[in-house]
Design a protein around this motif. Structure first.
Motif, PDB file in Angstrom:
ATOM      1  N   ALA A  81     -11.222  31.935 -43.361  1.00 43.56           N
ATOM      2  CA  ALA A  81     -10.806  30.555 -43.105  1.00 43.56           C
ATOM      3  C   ALA A  81     -11.920  29.530 -43.331  1.00 43.56           C
ATOM      4  O   ALA A  81     -11.723  28.556 -44.083  1.00 43.56           O
ATOM      5  CB  ALA A  81     -10.238  30.436 -41.695  1.00 43.56           C
ATOM      6  N   PRO A  82     -13.113  29.660 -42.721  1.00 42.50           N
ATOM      7  CA  PRO A  82     -14.150  28.645 -42.956  1.00 42.50           C
ATOM      8  C   PRO A  82     -14.659  28.639 -44.391  1.00 42.50           C
ATOM      9  O   PRO A  82     -15.029  27.574 -44.911  1.00 42.50           O
ATOM     10  CB  PRO A  82     -15.257  29.048 -41.973  1.00 42.50           C
ATOM     11  CG  PRO A  82     -15.014  30.477 -41.665  1.00 42.50           C
ATOM     12  CD  PRO A  82     -13.536  30.663 -41.736  1.00 42.50           C
ATOM     13  N   VAL A  83     -14.677  29.806 -45.031  1.00 39.71           N
ATOM     14  CA  VAL A  83     -15.119  29.861 -46.430  1.00 39.71           C
ATOM     15  C   VAL A  83     -14.152  29.088 -47.317  1.00 39.71           C
ATOM     16  O   VAL A  83     -14.556  28.283 -48.159  1.00 39.71           O
ATOM     17  CB  VAL A  83     -15.230  31.324 -46.904  1.00 39.71           C
ATOM     18  CG1 VAL A  83     -15.626  31.375 -48.379  1.00 39.71           C
ATOM     19  CG2 VAL A  83     -16.241  32.090 -46.060  1.00 39.71           C
ATOM     20  N   MET A  84     -12.857  29.325 -47.105  1.00 39.06           N
ATOM     21  CA  MET A  84     -11.871  28.648 -47.930  1.00 39.06           C
ATOM     22  C   MET A  84     -11.832  27.150 -47.645  1.00 39.06           C
ATOM     23  O   MET A  84     -11.557  26.349 -48.549  1.00 39.06           O
ATOM     24  CB  MET A  84     -10.488  29.263 -47.713  1.00 39.06           C
ATOM     25  CG  MET A  84     -10.343  30.696 -48.215  1.00 39.06           C
ATOM     26  SD  MET A  84     -10.956  30.940 -49.898  1.00 39.06           S
ATOM     27  CE  MET A  84     -10.073  29.682 -50.796  1.00 39.06           C
ATOM     28  N   ALA A  85     -12.103  26.758 -46.408  1.00 39.87           N
ATOM     29  CA  ALA A  85     -12.149  25.330 -46.086  1.00 39.87           C
ATOM     30  C   ALA A  85     -13.265  24.651 -46.870  1.00 39.87           C
ATOM     31  O   ALA A  85     -13.096  23.539 -47.399  1.00 39.87           O
ATOM     32  CB  ALA A  85     -12.350  25.143 -44.588  1.00 39.87           C
ATOM     33  N   THR A  86     -14.405  25.324 -46.973  1.00 39.30           N
ATOM     34  CA  THR A  86     -15.528  24.781 -47.745  1.00 39.30           C
ATOM     35  C   THR A  86     -15.199  24.729 -49.227  1.00 39.30           C
ATOM     36  O   THR A  86     -15.466  23.730 -49.910  1.00 39.30           O
ATOM     37  CB  THR A  86     -16.784  25.634 -47.523  1.00 39.30           C
ATOM     38  OG1 THR A  86     -17.088  25.681 -46.129  1.00 39.30           O
ATOM     39  CG2 THR A  86     -17.976  25.066 -48.275  1.00 39.30           C
ATOM     40  N   VAL A  87     -14.613  25.800 -49.741  1.00 41.42           N
ATOM     41  CA  VAL A  87     -14.226  25.850 -51.150  1.00 41.42           C
ATOM     42  C   VAL A  87     -13.223  24.750 -51.478  1.00 41.42           C
ATOM     43  O   VAL A  87     -13.318  24.085 -52.518  1.00 41.42           O
ATOM     44  CB  VAL A  87     -13.626  27.229 -51.500  1.00 41.42           C
ATOM     45  CG1 VAL A  87     -12.979  27.217 -52.879  1.00 41.42           C
ATOM     46  CG2 VAL A  87     -14.694  28.305 -51.433  1.00 41.42           C
ATOM     47  N   ALA A  88     -12.269  24.535 -50.574  1.00 37.32           N
ATOM     48  CA  ALA A  88     -11.241  23.515 -50.805  1.00 37.32           C
ATOM     49  C   ALA A  88     -11.858  22.125 -50.920  1.00 37.32           C
ATOM     50  O   ALA A  88     -11.479  21.330 -51.793  1.00 37.32           O
ATOM     51  CB  ALA A  88     -10.221  23.547 -49.675  1.00 37.32           C
ATOM     52  N   VAL A  89     -12.816  21.821 -50.055  1.00 35.01           N
ATOM     53  CA  VAL A  89     -13.473  20.507 -50.091  1.00 35.01           C
ATOM     54  C   VAL A  89     -14.267  20.348 -51.380  1.00 35.01           C
ATOM     55  O   VAL A  89     -14.205  19.306 -52.050  1.00 35.01           O
ATOM     56  CB  VAL A  89     -14.391  20.332 -48.866  1.00 35.01           C
ATOM     57  CG1 VAL A  89     -15.231  19.067 -49.001  1.00 35.01           C
ATOM     58  CG2 VAL A  89     -13.561  20.273 -47.590  1.00 35.01           C
ATOM     59  N   LEU A  90     -15.024  21.375 -51.757  1.00 39.31           N
ATOM     60  CA  LEU A  90     -15.822  21.305 -52.981  1.00 39.31           C
ATOM     61  C   LEU A  90     -14.927  21.175 -54.207  1.00 39.31           C
ATOM     62  O   LEU A  90     -15.221  20.387 -55.115  1.00 39.31           O
ATOM     63  CB  LEU A  90     -16.698  22.546 -53.095  1.00 39.31           C
ATOM     64  CG  LEU A  90     -17.817  22.685 -52.050  1.00 39.31           C
ATOM     65  CD1 LEU A  90     -18.536  24.015 -52.222  1.00 39.31           C
ATOM     66  CD2 LEU A  90     -18.803  21.525 -52.166  1.00 39.31           C
TER      67      LEU A  90
END
Length: 280
Positions: free
Chosen positions: A60-69
């Motif tokens: 979840a936190p990894v994908m949240a970061t990827v989504a923002v980038l």
């Protein structure tokens, strides 16, 4: 995750477990490929709950970061074009892209010694059935799933700005892949003729788990065998099943030993069971 939230997740997973058992237990009883020798153990259920909960917490936190980038670096005109596509087109594209991403992740898990340390846990299963699907190291699941989901965000098929059905595309992709993986591990003797070239079946994935000389390190796709054909790794002989499953050096000591296996000094020895292979 709060205690109440975890309790709800456990209850939800328990319901799914019952539903899956109601579906697969009778099928494996009526159409079994091989007699079950190991029977279910407590560790199978423990892996089911562990791998249904922990990977999501990590991802979840990894994908949240990827989504923002991804949102910041992707041209707005391209995102608008993707957003205008019909939902069905975006869902199909999402399934195909996730399949190719997970294919390469799965293949690397066999060809890269460090990744094989984790993936060997899943291949240590010597008698396949539907619940064997969950017997895997959580970090192995995290890696493969990330390789399938990250391209969706980088290509604009998933976004934090999406609403309605579009916002559910990553969920649908994950759900379809998860349910399908229970099917392809099932201990059933079904064969489907030409359909086996289109969609993954138990025969297709059973060959992936073979520890015999024929068929080893093949059939990496989750749902579409033609992806393996495209990359030269398809192995699906007609009317044949693998003679043996597992790895050359079984992991002994139960669930704790399996989870610690990738971090032990002796783990690299198991890599000999999966030599690097080029495409056919």
């Amino acid at each position: 995750m709060t205690l109440s939230g975890m309790a709800i997740d456990v209850a939800r997973l328990s319901v799914w477990l019952v539903l899956l058992a109601l579906l697969f237990v009778p099928l494996e009883w009526l159409f079994s490929l091989r007699e079950r020798r190991g029977q279910w153990r407590f560790v199978d259920l423990a892996y089911y709950f562990l791998n249904s909960l922990l990977p999501g917490v990590i991802i979840a936190p990894v994908m949240a970061t990827v989504a923002v980038l991804a949102q910041r670096v992707t041209p707005g005109a391209y995102l608008a074009w993707i957003a205008a596509l019909p939902f069905a087109a975006k869902l199909v594209a999402g399934l195909l892209i996730a399949e190719i991403g997970s294919y390469w992740a799965h293949r690397w898990c066999h060809e890269v010694p460090f990744l094989w340390r984790f993936h060997a846990v899943h291949h240590s299963v010597e008698h396949l059935d539907w619940l064997a699907n969950t017997r895997a190291h959580p970090l192995d699941i995290v890696f493969v799933r990330l390789c399938g989901l990250v391209p969706l965000y980088m290509l604009g098929l998933a976004s934090t700005q999406a609403t309605g059905a579009d916002a559910m595309i990553p969920v649908y992709v994950t759900l379809v892949g998860t349910v399908w993986s229970f099917l392809v591990h099932a201990n059933v003797r079904w064969r489907f003729g030409w359909l086996e070239q289109v969609a993954a079946t138990p025969a297709f994935h059973h060959w992936h788990h073979t520890n015999g000389a024929e068929g080893r390190d093949r059939n990496y796709s989750a749902m579409f065998p033609w992806v393996d054909r495209m990359f030269g790794t398809l192995h699906l002989p007609k009317d044949q099943w693998p003679p043996v499953y597992g790895i050359d050096k079984p992991i002994r000591g139960g669930m704790a030993a399996e989870l610690l296996h990738p971090f032990r000094d002796e783990a690299p020895e198991v890599v000999e069971a999966r030599p690097v292979r080029s495409g056919e």
